[in-house]
Design an enzyme around this catalytic site. Structure first.
Site, PDB file in Angstrom:
ATOM      1  N   GLY A   1       0.819  -1.212   0.000  1.00  0.00           N
ATOM      2  CA  GLY A   1       0.000   0.000   0.000  1.00  0.00           C
ATOM      3  C   GLY A   1       0.844   1.250   0.000  1.00  0.00           C
ATOM      4  CG  ASN A   2      -0.496   4.625  -1.633  1.00  0.00           C
ATOM      5  OD1 ASN A   2      -1.187   5.488  -1.096  1.00  0.00           O
ATOM      6  ND2 ASN A   2      -0.954   3.882  -2.632  1.00  0.00           N
ATOM      7  NE  ARG A   3       3.424   8.140   5.291  1.00  0.00           N
ATOM      8  CZ  ARG A   3       4.009   9.338   5.245  1.00  0.00           C
ATOM      9  NH1 ARG A   3       5.022   9.562   4.438  1.00  0.00           N
ATOM     10  NH2 ARG A   3       3.579  10.317   6.005  1.00  0.00           N
ATOM     11  CB  SER A   4      -2.879   8.185  -0.562  1.00  0.00           C
ATOM     12  OG  SER A   4      -3.942   9.076  -0.826  1.00  0.00           O
TER      13      SER A   4
ATOM     14  CB  ALA B   1      -1.796   7.356  -3.900  1.00  0.00           C
TER      15      ALA B   1
END
Ligand code: CTP
Ligand code: CA
Length: 228
Positions: free
Chosen positions: A33-36, A100
């Site tokens: 995943g990502n931090r959005s 994102a």
């Protein structure tokens, strides 16, 4: 105060906005995943609705509540988001890709939990590139439709940041690109944002900083006055 006196300049406009961050499954219990946080996309949805637009929010793992009285389609992976955007975009006047999107996904999703004893001391993941949703939406754009992308960049120097944005909008083929700086402490979870909006020629058409809702309204100003 300008944010409270909502005008109705987007009445009759259907806007599809993606927000949040995609998750790419590795096995039944894990993902990449990502931090959005989804905050800027949700602020755009809120601001657009308050200016009279008909909004559909395509939500990928928001860390904030989706606004009430807005249509929400929940998605998880980049491929889910791709399918949802392809379904929603053809009837939209404006499409905004604020989500994102994971650039890569695991080539295979393990059917059961990946076990340490099997994998050993190091684990190598094979990843494959996800489809570029924004580029595809831009290529499939209906006449008069406006397609907007975001570019989150870690470049500290503003001229270099804008140069990255110019190269990116040329690659993507969208009408506008909202460039913002992100880092360990800037951008994602924050309630504030600083953005530069470029048009398809790479010209700066707006700059905004402040709360994500006020930044959202400045981005929507570009749409409301767009010659596209
Ligand atoms: N985007 C997309 N599909 C992807 C990757 C990105 O639609 N597979 C969209 C994002 O939603 C955003 C824009 O493209 O609106 C730019 O995303 P960004 O990650 O900055 O650009 P990339 O082309 O992925 O380039 P890089 O991450 O290498 O900078
Ligand atoms: Ca990317």
């Amino acid at each position: 105060l300008a944010e409270l006196s909502a005008s109705a300049d987007l009445v009759g406009t259907r806007i599809v906005i993606s927000a949040g961050g995609t998750r790419e499954p590795l096995d039944p219990v894990r993902y990449l995943g990502n931090r959005s946080s989804g905050k800027q996309g949700v602020a755009l949805a809120q601001a657009a609705a308050s200016r009279g637009a008909q909004v559909t929010l395509i939500a990928a793992h928001l860390e904030v509540d989706a606004p009430a009285n807005i249509d929400v389609v929940r998605v998880s992976s980049a491929l889910d988001l791709d399918a949802a955007m392809r379904e929603q975009a053809p009837t939209a006047d404006v499409v905004i890709m604020a989500a994102a999107v994971a650039d890569y996904r695991p080539v295979t999703v393990a059917p059961g939990k990946i076990k340490k004893e099997v994998a050993g001391d190091t684990l190598t993941l094979d990843l494959v590139k996800n489809p570029d949703i924004l580029a595809a939406l831009s290529a499939a754009k209906a006449p008069g439709q406006i397609v907007i992308g975001f570019a989150a960049e870690t470049e500290p120097d503003t001229d270099a940041l804008v140069a990255l944005g110019r190269a990116k909008i040329a690659r993507k083929g969208c009408d506008y690109l909202v460039v913002n700086r992100v880092g360990w402490t800037e951008g994602f979870a924050s309630d504030d944002n600083v953005v530069i909006v470029l048009d398809a020629t790479g010209a700066i058409v707006n700059e905004a900083s402040g709360s994500k809702i006020s930044v959202a309204n400045r981005i929507l100003d570009v749409i409301a006055h767009s010659p596209v």
